[in-house]
Structures are given as structure tokens and as C-alpha cells.
Design a protein around this motif. Structure first.
Motif, PDB file in Angstrom:
ATOM      1  N   VAL A  49       0.612  -1.364  -0.313  1.00  0.00           N
ATOM      2  CA  VAL A  49       0.115   0.293  -0.253  1.00  0.00           C
ATOM      3  C   VAL A  49       0.660   1.279  -0.285  1.00  0.00           C
ATOM      4  CG1 VAL A  49      -1.758   1.112   0.788  1.00  0.00           C
ATOM      5  CG2 VAL A  49      -1.930  -1.419   0.794  1.00  0.00           C
ATOM      6  N   HIS A  50       2.240   0.632   0.966  1.00  0.00           N
ATOM      7  CA  HIS A  50       2.604   2.198   0.797  1.00  0.00           C
ATOM      8  C   HIS A  50       4.259   2.384   0.078  1.00  0.00           C
ATOM      9  CE1 HIS A  50       5.756   5.196   2.909  1.00  0.00           C
ATOM     10  NE2 HIS A  50       6.674   4.454   2.951  1.00  0.00           N
ATOM     11  N   TRP A  51       4.180   1.352  -0.712  1.00  0.00           N
ATOM     12  CA  TRP A  51       5.903   1.470  -1.388  1.00  0.00           C
ATOM     13  C   TRP A  51       5.701   2.029  -3.116  1.00  0.00           C
ATOM     14  CZ3 TRP A  51       6.990  -2.747  -5.789  1.00  0.00           C
ATOM     15  CH2 TRP A  51       6.155  -2.572  -6.676  1.00  0.00           C
ATOM     16  N   ALA A  52       6.720   2.125  -3.698  1.00  0.00           N
ATOM     17  CA  ALA A  52       6.870   3.678  -4.163  1.00  0.00           C
ATOM     18  C   ALA A  52       6.582   3.408  -6.116  1.00  0.00           C
ATOM     19  CB  ALA A  52       8.760   3.819  -4.970  1.00  0.00           C
ATOM     20  N   GLY A  53       6.770   1.102  -5.928  1.00  0.00           N
ATOM     21  CA  GLY A  53       7.228   0.433  -7.215  1.00  0.00           C
ATOM     22  C   GLY A  53       7.519   0.227  -8.278  1.00  0.00           C
ATOM     23  N   ALA A  54       9.484   0.466  -7.003  1.00  0.00           N
ATOM     24  CA  ALA A  54       9.944   0.568  -7.994  1.00  0.00           C
ATOM     25  C   ALA A  54      10.343  -0.793  -8.593  1.00  0.00           C
ATOM     26  CB  ALA A  54      11.090   0.955  -7.621  1.00  0.00           C
ATOM     27  N   GLY A  64      29.896  -3.993  -3.919  1.00  0.00           N
ATOM     28  CA  GLY A  64      28.377  -3.629  -4.132  1.00  0.00           C
ATOM     29  C   GLY A  64      28.328  -2.355  -5.040  1.00  0.00           C
ATOM     30  N   GLY A  65      26.894  -2.356  -5.083  1.00  0.00           N
ATOM     31  CA  GLY A  65      26.850  -0.608  -5.975  1.00  0.00           C
ATOM     32  C   GLY A  65      25.292   0.119  -5.243  1.00  0.00           C
ATOM     33  N   TYR A  66      25.003   0.980  -5.996  1.00  0.00           N
ATOM     34  CA  TYR A  66      23.617   1.608  -5.523  1.00  0.00           C
ATOM     35  C   TYR A  66      22.879   2.598  -6.730  1.00  0.00           C
ATOM     36  CZ  TYR A  66      26.715   6.298  -5.777  1.00  0.00           C
ATOM     37  OH  TYR A  66      27.114   6.880  -6.485  1.00  0.00           O
ATOM     38  N   GLU A  67      21.769   2.991  -6.135  1.00  0.00           N
ATOM     39  CA  GLU A  67      20.984   3.362  -7.341  1.00  0.00           C
ATOM     40  C   GLU A  67      20.475   5.021  -7.200  1.00  0.00           C
ATOM     41  OE1 GLU A  67      18.601  -0.505  -8.782  1.00  0.00           O
ATOM     42  OE2 GLU A  67      17.154   0.507  -8.113  1.00  0.00           O
ATOM     43  N   GLU A  90      23.073  -1.183  -1.496  1.00  0.00           N
ATOM     44  CA  GLU A  90      23.445  -2.869  -1.088  1.00  0.00           C
ATOM     45  C   GLU A  90      24.646  -2.640   0.374  1.00  0.00           C
ATOM     46  OE1 GLU A  90      25.141  -7.504  -1.182  1.00  0.00           O
ATOM     47  OE2 GLU A  90      25.365  -5.325  -3.566  1.00  0.00           O
ATOM     48  N   ASP A  91      24.058  -3.287   1.795  1.00  0.00           N
ATOM     49  CA  ASP A  91      24.650  -3.095   3.193  1.00  0.00           C
ATOM     50  C   ASP A  91      24.986  -3.441   3.308  1.00  0.00           C
ATOM     51  OD1 ASP A  91      22.036  -3.577   2.835  1.00  0.00           O
ATOM     52  OD2 ASP A  91      21.927  -3.006   4.738  1.00  0.00           O
ATOM     53  N   MET A  92      25.499  -4.189   4.435  1.00  0.00           N
ATOM     54  CA  MET A  92      25.884  -5.124   4.292  1.00  0.00           C
ATOM     55  C   MET A  92      25.801  -6.269   5.709  1.00  0.00           C
ATOM     56  SD  MET A  92      28.946  -6.051   2.513  1.00  0.00           S
ATOM     57  CE  MET A  92      29.202  -5.709   0.997  1.00  0.00           C
ATOM     58  N   PRO A  93      25.680  -7.059   5.674  1.00  0.00           N
ATOM     59  CA  PRO A  93      24.825  -8.473   6.566  1.00  0.00           C
ATOM     60  C   PRO A  93      25.838  -8.380   7.487  1.00  0.00           C
ATOM     61  CG  PRO A  93      25.550  -9.186   4.690  1.00  0.00           C
ATOM     62  CD  PRO A  93      25.543  -8.228   4.180  1.00  0.00           C
ATOM     63  N   GLN A  94      25.556  -8.595   8.544  1.00  0.00           N
ATOM     64  CA  GLN A  94      26.334  -7.606   9.932  1.00  0.00           C
ATOM     65  C   GLN A  94      25.581  -8.844  10.790  1.00  0.00           C
ATOM     66  OE1 GLN A  94      28.966  -4.293  11.358  1.00  0.00           O
ATOM     67  NE2 GLN A  94      27.074  -3.504   9.853  1.00  0.00           N
ATOM     68  N   GLU A  95      25.928  -9.359  11.539  1.00  0.00           N
ATOM     69  CA  GLU A  95      25.786 -10.919  12.502  1.00  0.00           C
ATOM     70  C   GLU A  95      24.465  -9.935  13.917  1.00  0.00           C
ATOM     71  OE1 GLU A  95      26.803 -15.459  14.432  1.00  0.00           O
ATOM     72  OE2 GLU A  95      28.090 -13.649  15.371  1.00  0.00           O
ATOM     73  N   ALA A 126      21.144  -6.506  -2.198  1.00  0.00           N
ATOM     74  CA  ALA A 126      21.600  -6.371  -3.558  1.00  0.00           C
ATOM     75  C   ALA A 126      21.630  -4.472  -3.287  1.00  0.00           C
ATOM     76  CB  ALA A 126      20.516  -6.400  -4.219  1.00  0.00           C
ATOM     77  N   ALA A 127      21.417  -4.366  -4.545  1.00  0.00           N
ATOM     78  CA  ALA A 127      21.353  -2.648  -4.525  1.00  0.00           C
ATOM     79  C   ALA A 127      20.271  -2.288  -5.564  1.00  0.00           C
ATOM     80  CB  ALA A 127      22.226  -2.298  -6.224  1.00  0.00           C
ATOM     81  N   CYS A 128      18.834  -2.861  -5.269  1.00  0.00           N
ATOM     82  CA  CYS A 128      17.477  -2.734  -5.435  1.00  0.00           C
ATOM     83  C   CYS A 128      16.564  -2.744  -5.356  1.00  0.00           C
ATOM     84  CB  CYS A 128      17.596  -3.105  -7.205  1.00  0.00           C
ATOM     85  SG  CYS A 128      17.745  -5.002  -6.885  1.00  0.00           S
ATOM     86  N   ASN A 129      15.599  -1.728  -5.373  1.00  0.00           N
ATOM     87  CA  ASN A 129      14.121  -1.967  -4.360  1.00  0.00           C
ATOM     88  C   ASN A 129      13.932  -3.700  -4.107  1.00  0.00           C
ATOM     89  OD1 ASN A 129      14.192   0.249  -6.005  1.00  0.00           O
ATOM     90  ND2 ASN A 129      12.800   1.137  -4.503  1.00  0.00           N
ATOM     91  N   PRO A 130      13.302  -3.946  -2.741  1.00  0.00           N
ATOM     92  CA  PRO A 130      13.417  -5.596  -2.914  1.00  0.00           C
ATOM     93  C   PRO A 130      12.229  -6.466  -3.262  1.00  0.00           C
ATOM     94  CG  PRO A 130      12.656  -4.294  -0.546  1.00  0.00           C
ATOM     95  CD  PRO A 130      13.699  -3.365  -1.716  1.00  0.00           C
ATOM     96  N   THR A 131      10.814  -5.076  -3.985  1.00  0.00           N
ATOM     97  CA  THR A 131       9.595  -5.940  -3.427  1.00  0.00           C
ATOM     98  C   THR A 131       9.446  -6.854  -4.801  1.00  0.00           C
ATOM     99  OG1 THR A 131       8.604  -4.134  -2.708  1.00  0.00           O
ATOM    100  CG2 THR A 131       7.393  -5.478  -4.219  1.00  0.00           C
ATOM    101  N   LEU A 132       9.855  -6.716  -5.912  1.00  0.00           N
ATOM    102  CA  LEU A 132       9.487  -7.402  -7.042  1.00  0.00           C
ATOM    103  C   LEU A 132      10.567  -9.305  -6.589  1.00  0.00           C
ATOM    104  CD1 LEU A 132       9.165  -8.269  -9.813  1.00  0.00           C
ATOM    105  CD2 LEU A 132      11.532  -8.162 -10.842  1.00  0.00           C
ATOM    106  N   THR A 133      11.479  -9.004  -5.744  1.00  0.00           N
ATOM    107  CA  THR A 133      12.261 -10.203  -5.826  1.00  0.00           C
ATOM    108  C   THR A 133      11.284 -10.904  -4.770  1.00  0.00           C
ATOM    109  OG1 THR A 133      14.377  -9.477  -6.692  1.00  0.00           O
ATOM    110  CG2 THR A 133      14.023 -11.173  -4.680  1.00  0.00           C
TER     111      THR A 133
END
Length: 522
Positions: A94-99, A342-345, A387-392, A494-501
Motif C-alpha cells: 500500500v505504501h511502496w513506490a512501485g520500483a 557492491g553498488g547503488y541506484e 547494498e548494505d553489508m549483513p552483519q551478525e 542487492a542494490a535495488c528495491n526488494p519487492t519484485l524479488t
């Protein structure tokens, strides 16, 4: 509408109705599997949405108590609101941008690609892009993603035109109005985008894909899906063998109910999902359900974010038109020569004046802040997604003191930026500033990260049970009939919005669950 019996132990029970839960519910219903979705929030339809940021926030946001810690700026600025997620049928769709963007090949293979990174807990996903491609294609078709399946891109508003002009002056090549799950032409019994703006407050025309009015009604029409709004899951139960048997929840009248189940899928976002598993601890699972690895709640990711605003000598009116239909993808590559992995958008972003005032520089006073608000009409905006790094140590735990209205410990969110995150953000700030300066910005403003909308990890996928919580189908390593169906299963961000995945994984997971149920394996 279907209404299933609380004692029906042949059901699949899904907790949460967003991108993962809502999609999974429809997919299973279409396959003839009786399914119940428990949603903590109310059901608001399109006509209920409010194009007013504060009123919409009150209507939709998950504002239940949470606590925070760590070095991230959010813990200082918004200690009780670390994430802006939705408590409503449809969840954050409902709140997301759609990317809607696919991962790149290397982003499924972060450990192999980046090697060992000090302080990070990188893993390769137990799935590859090649395996995911057919499911991505199904998700793109289902969601009507622009620039796929012959669907044209959305038109560019003024905010986009400023971004495009500056980006191309810097030599960027992959600049367009994005791959968006927003109809650029009538499709799926919904009209095309009317360029109303204020897209985060719920799409008033229904052009943007949301499980609220796409997947869920389709599932309900089969007679195999029941959605129960106002029902907060408080515990997942299991038998002596460890197999889950049902979900205890508090309904809209405050009564405790118990829904039996054959399969349970948790899709409550990367904060509430681990919280529920931890609150479901028992003598058999003393550290929390599905937590023999000790990984439930760990490796919380929120993307490396920040915002750049450009002020110009003429009006931009960035709030007119689709909020995030504009992207620069060139920096999404992995290129360590930039000083980070990694990268960014860079994506267009607009906020209304009240939210801009709240997020511009929280707690700041004086002419610097007020003059920025004075220049609102002449402002363009972009958002960094990296993309941020996972940290325990970045993790969700149960607060030892604060309880919710049901007497259960609330989620405590701890996050520290990794050195790679900081280097990426600094680079993105410089490039974003340069884009606006290239087209004559009289002032550039950099805004620190604000409450997270991309909440990932905390129940991550792993090949080996010791390294994560679920396998490549979102199935708990410890419990065969327990699944995770939201962004918390992400191994990396990753370097992208997650909803599609999330949607692609849910469609794939539904096929796996249906097949496993048919073979009586679960």
C-alpha cells in the motif's frame, strides 16, 4: 467470502498480507489449497486512502512500540520508529513506490564475488539468477512492470527531467523512468496512472500494483482464501515432534483465538517475523522457533540510504506526478575501484512539505532549515538505494522491558553502519550532488537516512542450516511445515528495491508448497 473453521488442520495459515503473504495466499488459493491470511491491521480500500501525509501515516503505519540501539542516525532521530511499514491489509504494498527491479547475477553470489569482508557475514544465496529468471518473469507479468512484456515506461515528471538532464551531463547511460509496477496503460482491470502524486499514501486510482486490490481479491474469488483483518499473531504452536500445528492470535475484539494449520508461513516483515519466532520459544525450541542456528533476528539489513535535494532558481514542483518514476542505474555495478563493494541506484523522490520538514535534518533549527522549506517549490529530490553489508550484530531481539498491548516483548532493533556502507553513501552523496550541480542547482542539501522502508534479512536463506534460518524455498531448516515468505529471508540486499524479488520468491514458494503437500511431504 470463505470462512474456515478454527479447528480445520488442513489449512495453510499465512501471517501477513503484503508482497509475500498476499501473493502466496492468492497463488495457493488458485491451486485449490484452503488458506487463511492473518493480518494485524485493518482493511482500507482505495476510496479510503488519504492524500495527506500525516493523516495517511496515522491511518496506515505500524506505530506499535519498538526500541532501537546502535550507531545509526535513526536510533537518535526516530528511536521508536526505526521503520516505516504498513499495518493494514496489503502490507507495505500500500505504501511502496512501485520500483520493481531484478537482482544482478553477482548479487546472488555476494560471498563469491566480494570474498571475505571484515565485519560482514556475507553468504551466497542458495538460488541463482538463472534459477530465478522464470519466476521474475511471472512476477513482472503479474505486477504489470513497465519496460517488461512490451509495457511502455511511465512519462517523466519535472523531478525526473531534472535528474535525467544532470545525469546525462555526467555521462550516465542507464537513465529512465524505471521499471515500475504502476500501469502506464490500462491493464488487469485497472486504469493507467493519473500522475496524482503522493504515491506513498496509497494509490488513489489503483494503477499501482498492491496485493490489497490485485492478489487478495483474486484469491478470495476462488473461495479458497480467507483474510482476517485485525488479527495479531502472538505465537506459533507445535507438537511434540516439532511440527507446527497452528497459530495463536488476538482478534479485532481482543479475544485470543487458535487457528489450526497444516502449514504456517510467516510474512510479517523483517522486524515482526523474527519477533514472532522468538516469542514462540518453547521447551523444544528454547531460543525461539526455527532458531537452532541462533540466526533468527540476525543480519538485519535496511539498504544504504540517504537523500539529496537540489534547489533551483525556477519551480520544479517535484510532488506532481509519480513519486519514484526515475532512476540512474549506472552505479549499481560492482566496481571496487570506487572504494567500496557492491553498488547503488539513484531514484527520484518527492515528499510533501510536512514530511520534508520532519526528515530534512531532524532536530535542526535556524535559517538553514527554514530557507530550505521556503524553497520547496523549486526543489528536486533523489534517494540513494545501495547494498548494505549483513552483519551478525545488526539484529532484532526481544526488548527485556517494553511490552506490547498483549503483554509480549516488543522488537528491539540494533543497527550499525559497516565501513563499506559509509563509503558507498559518501560516494552516492557526491554523485547525487554533482547531478544537480550540473544543471544549475543553487543549493544542494544532503539528508541523513530516515526510518527504514526496505527491511531485509533476519531469517535469511542459507545452503547450510548452521548459517541461516530457511533454505532456498523459504522453508525452515528446523521445521518442514514452517516457511518464511517476506524480505526477512533475503541472504543479501542487492542494490535495488526488494519487492519484485519478494513476489517472485512467493510465486516460486507457492509451487513448492503445493507440490510438497501433494506428495504429503508436509
Amino acid at each position: 467470502m470463505a470462512q474456515f473453521d478454527l479447528n480445520d488442520d488442513g489449512l495453510v495459515v499465512i501471517i501477513g498480507s503484503g508482497a509475500g503473504g498476499g501473493t502466496l495466499g492468492n497463488e495457493l488459493a488458485q491451486k485449490g489449497i484452503k488458506t487463511v491470511i492473518l493480518e494485524a491491521g485493518a482493511r482500507h480500500e482505495i476510496q479510503d486512502f488519504i492524500n495527506d501525509e500525516w493523516a495517511s501515516f496515522v491511518q496506515l503505519a505500524w506505530t506499535d512500540a519498538r526500541t532501537t540501539s546502535g550507531g545509526w542516525r535513526v536510533a537518535h532521530d526516530f528511536p521508536n520508529l526505526p521503520a516505516w511499514i504498513v499495518k493494514s491489509v496489503g502490507g507495505s504494498t500500500v505504501h511502496w513506490a512501485g520500483a520493481s527491479l531484478r537482482f544482478d547475477t553477482h548479487e546472488f553470489k555476494a560471498r563469491t564475488t566480494y570474498d571475505a569482508v571484515p565485519g560482514a557475514t556475507l553468504l551466497d544465496w542458495p538460488v541463482t539468477l538463472e534459477e530465478m529468471e522464470p519466476w521474475y518473469a511471472k512476477a513482472e507479468d503479474r505486477m504489470g512492470v513497465t519496460r517488461t512484456n512490451g509495457i511502455s515506461g511511465l512519462p517523466g515528471n519535472n523531478n525526473y527531467k531534472v535528474l535525467e538532464a544532470g545525469a546525462k551531463k555526467l555521462g550516465y547511460k542507464e537513465v529512465h523512468t524505471g521499471r515500475m509496477a504502476i500501469n502506464s496503460q490500462p491493464r488487469d482491470d485497472r486504469g493507467s496512472c493519473q500522475q496524482i502524486g503522493f504515491c506513498f499514501q496509497g494509490c488513489k486510482s489503483g494503477a499501482k500494483w498492491s496485493t490489497l486490490y490485485t492478489e487478495i481479491p483474486k484469491g478470495e474469488a476462488t473461495g479458497n482464501l480467507e483474510v482476517r483483518p485485525g488479527c495479531m499473531a502472538v505465537k506459533i504452536e507445535h507438537d511434540t515432534s516439532g511440527k507446527v500445528t497452528g497459530v495463536v492470535y488476538v482478534d479485532g475484539d481482543g479475544k485470543t483465538q487458535r487457528q489450526k494449520a497444516r502449514v504456517v508461513a510467516v510474512a510479517g516483515n523483517s522486524i515482526e517475523s523474527p519477533r514472532l519466532l522468538l516469542n514462540s520459544a518453547s521447551s523444544l525450541f528454547p531460543d525461539g522457533l526455527a532458531n537452532s542456528s541462533g540466526q533468527v533476528g540476525r543480519n538485519y539489513m535496511r539498504h544504504t540510504t540517504g537523500t539529496v535535494w537540489g534547489v533551483f532558481d525556477r519551480p520544479v514542483h517535484m510532488y506532481r506526478g509519480t513519486t519514484m518514476a526515475g532512476i540512474v542505474r549506472d552505479e549499481a555495478r560492482n566496481d571496487p575501484s570506487r572504494g567500496f563493494l557492491g553498488g547503488y541506484e539513484l531514484e527520484t523522490l518527492s515528499l510533501g512539505l510536512p514530511f520534508l520538514a520532519a526528515f530534512l535534518d531532524p532536530g535542526a533549527w535556524g535559517r538553514s532549515s527554514t530557507s530550505a522549506l521556503d524553497d520547496y517549490a523549486n526543489m528536486a529530490g533523489m534517494w540513494i538505494v545501495g547494498e548494505d553489508m549483513p552483519q551478525e550484530g545488526n539484529r532484532i531481539t526481544l526488548d527485556p522491558v517494553v511490552k506490547d498491548t498483549n503483554g509480549l516483548p516488543v522488537a528491539s532493533v540494533h543497527y550499525d553502519d559497516h565501513a563499506n556502507d559509509r563509503a558507498m553513501r559518501d560516494h552516492a552523496f557526491r554523485q547525487g550532488s554533482a547531478i544537480y550541480e550540473a544543471v544549475g542547482a543553487t543549493r544542494v542539501i544532503r539528508t541523513p537516512p530516515y526510518p527504514s522502508t526496505h527491511n531485509l534479512g533476519t531469517n535469511r536463506m542459507s545452503e547450510k542450516p548452521r548459517d541461516g534460518v530457511v533454505n532456498g524455498h523459504g522453508q525452515a531448516h528446523d521445521i518442514k511445515n514452517l516457511f518464511v515468505s517476506d524480505g526477512s529471508q533475503f541472504t543479501t540486499g542487492a542494490a535495488c528495491n526488494p519487492t519484485l524479488t519478494i513476489v517472485a520468491l512467493a510465486i516460486r514458494q507457492a509451487a513448492f508448497i503445493a507440490d510438497s503437500m501433494g506428495r504429503k511431504e508436509i
